[in-house]
Design an enzyme around this catalytic site. Structure first.
Site, PDB file in Angstrom:
ATOM      1  CB  CYS A 192      -0.919   0.008   1.225  1.00 43.16           C
ATOM      2  SG  CYS A 192      -2.025   1.434   1.288  1.00 43.16           S
ATOM      3  N   GLY A 193       0.807   2.006  -1.088  1.00 41.70           N
ATOM      4  CA  GLY A 193       1.594   3.231  -1.176  1.00 41.70           C
ATOM      5  C   GLY A 193       1.157   4.280  -0.181  1.00 41.70           C
TER       6      GLY A 193
END
Length: 391
Positions: free
Chosen positions: A190-191
């Site tokens: 997850c950025g």
């Protein structure tokens, strides 16, 4: 009434983009403009932008852009984390500056001063927990326990070594190329969190999604109650009916009420629309991941099952084609045989027909309750995990 159209157009375009992005690949939208918009957003826009960079700045500009893209998308970086905090802080600031002076109001008590701050504080806490907690890193010390905890299904997971970490890869794990580590029960990187979502922090990630969905709904509801209170305090309905002679019905009053709200409280209207759209996105994302959790599947495994089923289907089609070819050759070689009855030929099963049903046999789905417990209480944090025998 002309003041309404920019807001209406903005809302329709935003809704169209959101629906196209989330649902553009659904079968119901196949061949429609929604699918085309989805393709443009996910693939076409990037290609056109890259062509523009090359045309405007040459190969050096393209290389510079790809270097920045590589840093933003392929390396750990806090850009989206900072962006999240900026969005949260700016939104809360705008709400406070434009709307807090109406609290307490006709429908909103001063209690919401404190619940708003508490809700945002809990949201930030969940963000920090998800971002900085260990997702379940597989090391030489715990790899044998993870191998024992998650058996190989010999379908999408088979015993093999991680070519980067040089340790045995437990089932359901994956080496994250961005974080450069193997993560147990890997879901995705997850950025927004600058972290992998894995066995240990999926519970925080799910709580983060659910809580922010509720925050957006809560904010939109409180702003709506503030606007309703202002209508009541200014006696807008009474003025429109008593002084302007407008009929006391929804269809007659609503255009004038909306026009008054847009003229006097346009900031609150835009905030309500913004919060409603974000809540829609969060609801879809949370619903998707909730389904995965309830069936004890991960995003990574979803792609693996898709690849496996696609490969299995192509294999079955190849077998059916080979069987049809063999049957055709036998028919040609048996020309001297008595002609077959037309009725028998009509009801004869074609060799191309394939009755093999491809079943997704998820070994890790242990039932609804067990699946939920595995998310809330990860296997690696149970006492039984530390007493597992090394393999």
């Amino acid at each position: 009434m002309a003041v309404q159209w920019p807001l209406v157009v903005h809302g329709v375009v935003t809704l169209l983009v959101v629906v196209s992005l989330l649902c553009g690949r659904w079968p119901i939208f196949r061949g429609t403009f929604v699918e085309k918009i989805h393709y443009f957003i996910t693939y076409g826009a990037y290609d056109y932008f890259l062509r523009f960079v090359v045309a405007a700045f040459g190969s050096r500009g393209r290389n510079c852009f790809l270097t920045v893209e590589n840093y933003c998308c392929e390396r750990p970086n806090p850009i989206l984390q900072i962006f999240y905090l900026v969005i949260l802080g700016v939104t809360y600031f705008i709400i406070g500056k434009s709307s807090f002076r109406y609290i307490p109001g006709f429908y909103v008590s001063e209690f919401h001063w404190y619940t708003g701050m508490l809700a945002v504080g809990v949201g930030v806490l969940l963000f920090l927990l998800t971002s900085f907690s260990d997702p379940g890193t597989v090391t030489t010390e715990n790899v044998s326990k993870y191998v024992s905890a998650y058996p190989y299904d010999d379908i999408i997971y088979m015993e093999k070594e991680c070519s980067t970490c040089k340790i045995l890869k437990p089932a359901r794990s994956k080496h994250c190329g961005i974080c450069n580590r193997c993560v147990a029960r890997f879901d995705h990187h997850c950025g927004w969190m600058n972290n992998c979502i894995g066995e240990k922090n999926t519970r925080y990630f799910m709580a983060f999604l659910l809580w922010h969905f509720l925050i957006c709904l809560y904010g939109a509801l409180v702003l709506g109650l503030i606007l309703a209170g202002q209508l009541k305090e200014h006696k807008i309905i009474y003025i429109l009916t008593a002084y302007y002679g407008i009929e006391h019905s929804f269809s007659s009053l609503s255009p004038h009420v909306v026009q008054w709200l847009l003229g006097s409280y346009n900031t609150q209207i835009l905030l309500i629309m913004f919060l409603a759209i974000i809540s829609l996105l969060l609801a879809g994302f949370f619903g998707y991941h909730a389904h995965l959790c309830l069936t004890n599947t991960t995003t990574n495994e979803t792609f693996k099952w898709q690849d496996y089923i696609s490969w299995k289907r192509k294999l079955n089609e190849a077998k059916a084609s080979a069987a049809a070819l063999k049957a055709g050759i036998q028919t040609i070689s048996e020309e001297a045989k008595a002609p077959e009855s037309k009725w028998r030929a009509f009801f004869r099963r074609s060799p191309l027909q394939n009755d093999d049903v491809i079943v997704k046999n998820n070994l890790y789905d242990q039932g609804l309750i067990s699946n939920i417990c595995e998310i809330i209480f990860p296997l690696s944090q149970r006492k039984s995990f530390f007493h597992r025998k090394s393999t």
